[in-house]
Write a protein that holds these residues in place. Structure first.
Motif, PDB file in Angstrom:
ATOM      1  N   ARG A  67       3.484   5.867  -5.532  1.00 40.57           N
ATOM      2  CA  ARG A  67       3.442   5.888  -6.991  1.00 40.57           C
ATOM      3  C   ARG A  67       2.195   6.585  -7.508  1.00 40.57           C
ATOM      4  O   ARG A  67       2.047   6.763  -8.706  1.00 40.57           O
ATOM      5  N   GLY A  68       1.266   6.882  -6.616  1.00 43.07           N
ATOM      6  CA  GLY A  68       0.013   7.477  -7.048  1.00 43.07           C
ATOM      7  C   GLY A  68      -0.925   6.481  -7.682  1.00 43.07           C
ATOM      8  O   GLY A  68      -1.886   6.859  -8.350  1.00 43.07           O
ATOM      9  N   GLU A  69      -0.666   5.199  -7.471  1.00 39.77           N
ATOM     10  CA  GLU A  69      -1.528   4.169  -8.061  1.00 39.77           C
ATOM     11  C   GLU A  69      -2.685   3.801  -7.140  1.00 39.77           C
ATOM     12  O   GLU A  69      -3.451   2.897  -7.398  1.00 39.77           O
ATOM     13  N   ILE A  70      -2.744   4.498  -6.018  1.00 36.08           N
ATOM     14  CA  ILE A  70      -3.787   4.184  -5.059  1.00 36.08           C
ATOM     15  C   ILE A  70      -4.149   5.480  -4.345  1.00 36.08           C
ATOM     16  O   ILE A  70      -3.294   6.344  -4.139  1.00 36.08           O
ATOM     17  N   GLU A  71      -5.406   5.642  -4.014  1.00 37.53           N
ATOM     18  CA  GLU A  71      -5.794   6.830  -3.255  1.00 37.53           C
ATOM     19  C   GLU A  71      -6.060   6.412  -1.816  1.00 37.53           C
ATOM     20  O   GLU A  71      -6.824   5.485  -1.539  1.00 37.53           O
ATOM     21  N   ASP A 115       8.266  -4.767 -11.159  1.00 37.94           N
ATOM     22  CA  ASP A 115       8.572  -3.384 -10.803  1.00 37.94           C
ATOM     23  C   ASP A 115       8.127  -3.079  -9.385  1.00 37.94           C
ATOM     24  O   ASP A 115       8.890  -2.557  -8.567  1.00 37.94           O
ATOM     25  N   ARG A 116       6.896  -3.422  -9.111  1.00 40.16           N
ATOM     26  CA  ARG A 116       6.357  -3.261  -7.761  1.00 40.16           C
ATOM     27  C   ARG A 116       7.181  -4.003  -6.736  1.00 40.16           C
ATOM     28  O   ARG A 116       7.537  -3.464  -5.697  1.00 40.16           O
ATOM     29  N   ASP A 170       4.213  -8.587 -10.616  1.00 43.63           N
ATOM     30  CA  ASP A 170       4.594  -7.261 -11.094  1.00 43.63           C
ATOM     31  C   ASP A 170       5.984  -6.945 -10.536  1.00 43.63           C
ATOM     32  O   ASP A 170       6.142  -6.473  -9.421  1.00 43.63           O
ATOM     33  N   LEU A 177       2.460   1.748  -3.453  1.00 43.33           N
ATOM     34  CA  LEU A 177       1.419   2.094  -4.427  1.00 43.33           C
ATOM     35  C   LEU A 177       0.965   3.529  -4.210  1.00 43.33           C
ATOM     36  O   LEU A 177       0.727   4.283  -5.147  1.00 43.33           O
ATOM     37  N   HIS A 178       0.873   3.902  -2.939  1.00 36.78           N
ATOM     38  CA  HIS A 178       0.489   5.263  -2.594  1.00 36.78           C
ATOM     39  C   HIS A 178       1.526   6.260  -3.090  1.00 36.78           C
ATOM     40  O   HIS A 178       1.203   7.305  -3.657  1.00 36.78           O
ATOM     41  N   GLN A 199       0.833  -1.203   0.000  1.00 39.03           N
ATOM     42  CA  GLN A 199       0.000   0.000   0.000  1.00 39.03           C
ATOM     43  C   GLN A 199       0.869   1.254   0.000  1.00 39.03           C
ATOM     44  O   GLN A 199       0.560   2.233  -0.687  1.00 39.03           O
ATOM     45  N   ASP A 227      10.516  -2.374  -6.028  1.00 40.08           N
ATOM     46  CA  ASP A 227      10.335  -1.202  -5.173  1.00 40.08           C
ATOM     47  C   ASP A 227      10.022  -1.601  -3.742  1.00 40.08           C
ATOM     48  O   ASP A 227      10.524  -1.004  -2.780  1.00 40.08           O
TER      49      ASP A 227
END
Lengths: 119, 119
Positions: free
Chosen positions: A114-118, B22-23, B20, A111-112, A108, B26
């Motif tokens: 990366r801006g892939e999650i709000e 890349d994920r 994934d 992802l946060h 999370q 990271d």
DNA sequence: TTTACATATGAATACTTGTTCATATGTTCT
DNA sequence: AGAACATATGAACAAGTATTCATATGTAAA
């Protein structure tokens, strides 16, 4: 003989803290296990796919059986995964609920970032 | 040319999983930052004591100013801590709520493993 | 008991990383 | 401007680690 580095005249000089170095060492060793791309990939695969045998993990990740086996040993030693034998095959799965929890919180976080999650 | 390692005749051959990478890379880099005793000690101290300047962190942990500074850079780059300048002094604090969360879950895990906590 | 398969492991190598030492940057005070 | 302080940083060295290769262990089937 308390060698002070700074003069201690800062505005914010916090209350003395006495770290528990044993704990902190164990904690860093624990996180160290997550801090390798091969091992986190194994954790990820077991998290998504549940119980899985060594060669399927290796095949899924495209990493040699030997490398996977070496890393599984580290994960096993750290009690992050547990094996189950069935004939020739050994199936691995995540051992502890904390493992999933930490994996998810970490995921999370990135992802946060990366801006892939709000959130 | 899909070089299968095993014959795939296992009883439990899970659904195809496509990681994934890349994920996961990271994510492993993120956890790697927690996986060092000096850095986790810094995180711990900031977690317990809140905002603190470099020399107080170094003094509290008994680690050289240089070593702390080097590690703070890594923590800063990973956006785990953030600096605030006040004159000559630079105060650091934890940057993200996830940092505290992961620290706490990890700590609970090892305390649980040690039997120092019931959960 | 041979053969084949699934996994584990030891040794060697290449790579990464944390600390120290010396020094640089930036700030405040005189 | 110069001195003193707080922090940052580059280079070098030491220590740790992940992968590969070869081989060993253990299990099942012929």
């Amino acid at each position: 003989m308390d060698k002070k580095i700074c003069d201690g005249n800062h505005e914010h000089c916090p209350a003395k803290i006495t770290p528990d170095y044993d704990r902190l060492y164990d904690l860093s060793e624990f996180f160290k296990v997550f801090g390798d791309s091969t091992r986190i990939s194994i954790i990820s695969v077991l998290h998504e796919g549940g119980e899985m045998c060594v060669c399927d993990i290796a095949d899924t990740l495209g990493i040699s059986q030997s490398a996977i086996s070496h890393q599984l040993r580290i994960l096993r030693t750290a009690a992050l995964v547990k094996p189950r034998r069935d004939g020739k095959t050994i199936y691995y799965s995540l051992d502890d609920e904390h493992v999933s929890e930490i994996y998810e919180v970490g995921l999370q976080h990135i992802l946060h970032k990366r801006g892939e999650i709000e959130l």
